[in-house]
Design a protein around this motif. Structure first.
Motif, PDB file in Angstrom:
ATOM      1  N   LEU A  36      -7.122   0.782 -10.390  1.00  0.00           N
ATOM      2  CA  LEU A  36      -7.666   0.499  -9.068  1.00  0.00           C
ATOM      3  C   LEU A  36      -9.166   0.729  -8.965  1.00  0.00           C
ATOM      4  CD1 LEU A  36      -4.835   2.231  -6.993  1.00  0.00           C
ATOM      5  CD2 LEU A  36      -5.041  -0.200  -7.543  1.00  0.00           C
ATOM      6  N   ALA A  50      -0.820  -2.625  -4.463  1.00  0.00           N
ATOM      7  CA  ALA A  50      -2.205  -2.999  -4.178  1.00  0.00           C
ATOM      8  C   ALA A  50      -3.100  -1.772  -4.090  1.00  0.00           C
ATOM      9  CB  ALA A  50      -2.272  -3.799  -2.877  1.00  0.00           C
ATOM     10  N   SER A  51      -2.532  -0.666  -3.596  1.00  0.00           N
ATOM     11  CA  SER A  51      -3.278   0.592  -3.538  1.00  0.00           C
ATOM     12  C   SER A  51      -2.298   1.746  -3.606  1.00  0.00           C
ATOM     13  CB  SER A  51      -4.118   0.690  -2.251  1.00  0.00           C
ATOM     14  OG  SER A  51      -3.281   0.873  -1.115  1.00  0.00           O
ATOM     15  N   VAL A  77      -8.076   8.386  -6.145  1.00  0.00           N
ATOM     16  CA  VAL A  77      -6.634   8.343  -5.915  1.00  0.00           C
ATOM     17  C   VAL A  77      -6.154   9.553  -5.119  1.00  0.00           C
ATOM     18  CG1 VAL A  77      -4.366   8.350  -7.030  1.00  0.00           C
ATOM     19  CG2 VAL A  77      -6.236   7.001  -8.016  1.00  0.00           C
ATOM     20  N   ALA A 137      -3.706   5.120 -12.326  1.00  0.00           N
ATOM     21  CA  ALA A 137      -4.093   4.567 -11.039  1.00  0.00           C
ATOM     22  C   ALA A 137      -5.612   4.431 -10.932  1.00  0.00           C
ATOM     23  CB  ALA A 137      -3.563   5.444  -9.909  1.00  0.00           C
ATOM     24  N   HIS A 142       0.852  -1.187   0.000  1.00  0.00           N
ATOM     25  CA  HIS A 142       0.000   0.000   0.000  1.00  0.00           C
ATOM     26  C   HIS A 142       0.892   1.243   0.000  1.00  0.00           C
ATOM     27  CE1 HIS A 142      -3.574  -2.440   0.737  1.00  0.00           C
ATOM     28  NE2 HIS A 142      -2.821  -3.138   1.572  1.00  0.00           N
ATOM     29  N   ILE A 176       1.989   2.048  -9.639  1.00  0.00           N
ATOM     30  CA  ILE A 176       0.976   1.221 -10.292  1.00  0.00           C
ATOM     31  C   ILE A 176       1.637   0.173 -11.181  1.00  0.00           C
ATOM     32  CG2 ILE A 176      -0.783   1.271 -12.122  1.00  0.00           C
ATOM     33  CD1 ILE A 176      -1.874   1.970  -9.397  1.00  0.00           C
ATOM     34  N   ARG A 187      -2.459   6.021  -2.891  1.00  0.00           N
ATOM     35  CA  ARG A 187      -3.254   7.171  -2.465  1.00  0.00           C
ATOM     36  C   ARG A 187      -2.350   8.394  -2.439  1.00  0.00           C
ATOM     37  NH1 ARG A 187      -7.643   7.369   2.243  1.00  0.00           N
ATOM     38  NH2 ARG A 187      -7.812   5.221   1.556  1.00  0.00           N
ATOM     39  N   THR A 239     -10.824   3.365  -8.164  1.00  0.00           N
ATOM     40  CA  THR A 239     -11.163   4.069  -6.936  1.00  0.00           C
ATOM     41  C   THR A 239     -10.533   5.447  -6.954  1.00  0.00           C
ATOM     42  OG1 THR A 239     -11.153   3.931  -4.513  1.00  0.00           O
ATOM     43  CG2 THR A 239      -9.140   3.257  -5.656  1.00  0.00           C
TER      44      THR A 239
END
Length: 240
Positions: free
Chosen positions: A121, A80-81, A125, A117, A57, A75, A83, A123
């Motif tokens: 993902l 996995a993530s 970012v 990203a 993460h 990425i 932010r 989602t």
């Protein structure tokens, strides 16, 4: 043995974030991470690094081109993530009345890394108006999370907005503060004047090394003006 030397090393000292837990393994300057990522690709090829951050993460603190590059690289390395946290408010989608043409448009933009990203993902970012207050580590000194708080327009913490975010790698991409001093010290440069000269009459300074982080066009201009200053100085030596 040279009559004149121009120091134009840029403003390569990154801005740090001195908060609790800064010494933890996993908190890294963005420029160091990007240097390692580039070396890995050049040495091993893309496939060799595609899973380097698998299951990890990643948090990128700061915006701009450097932060955007970090997002894209993380990425591609299989994070996995990812932010991105920015302490500043989100910019408007269109110009405001206080920012008319031909001023530089202070509007929101999405960088290629943010686009990659978001697509990978599925989602959000980037989060605006967020300040990081501490890095949290495990027993052996490895980063495992960060503490954050939302801030208002004056960058003051908003009570009740505290969060703990899982993080295995934090990349500090908050810009640069100035030039490294080691070379300045080696040349005995203690003062830099407006005309690119210094207290050492044989040494001049130009570009970001003189003015701090700025635009490339200023570097071009100052390089030319410093060269003219050198030319004037050398001509005076010839005609003495």
């Amino acid at each position: 043995q040279y009559d004149r030397v121009i120091l134009a090393t840029g403003a390569s000292v990154p801005r740090d974030l001195k908060i609790p837990g800064r010494e933890l393994t996993g908190v890294q300057f963005a420029v160091d991470y990007l240097t390692e990522a580039t070396k890995d690709v050049l040495k091993h090829g893309k496939a060799a690094t595609s899973k380097k951050l698998a299951g990890k993460h990643v948090v990128v603190i700061g915006g701009g081109d450097t932060g955007n590059d970090c997002i894209g690289s993380a990425i591609r390395q299989g994070a996995a993530s990812v932010r991105q946290l920015e302490i500043t408010p989100q910019l408007p989608l269109t110009r405001t009345d206080s920012n008319p043409w031909p001023e530089y448009p202070m509007t929101a933009r999405t960088g290629y890394g943010q686009e990659e990203a978001a697509e990978a993902l599925q989602t959000q970012v980037t989060y605006h108006g967020v300040s990081t207050t501490a890095f949290i580590g495990a027993e052996r000194g490895q980063l495992i999370a960060i503490e954050t708080v939302s801030v208002d327009q004056q960058f003051q913490p908003i009570p009740g907005t505290e969060q703990v975010i899982k993080a295995d790698l934090v990349l500090l991409a908050m810009g640069f503060i100035g030039a490294e001093t080691q070379l300045f010290d080696a040349f005995g440069v203690r003062e830099v004047y407006d005309d690119y000269t210094t207290n050492n009459e044989r040494v001049l300074v130009a570009g970001d090394a003189k003015r701090g982080p700025s635009l490339v066009i200023w570097g071009i201009r100052e390089g030319r003006l410093a060269a003219e200053k050198v030319d004037q100085a050398l001509r005076s030596l010839v005609y003495q």
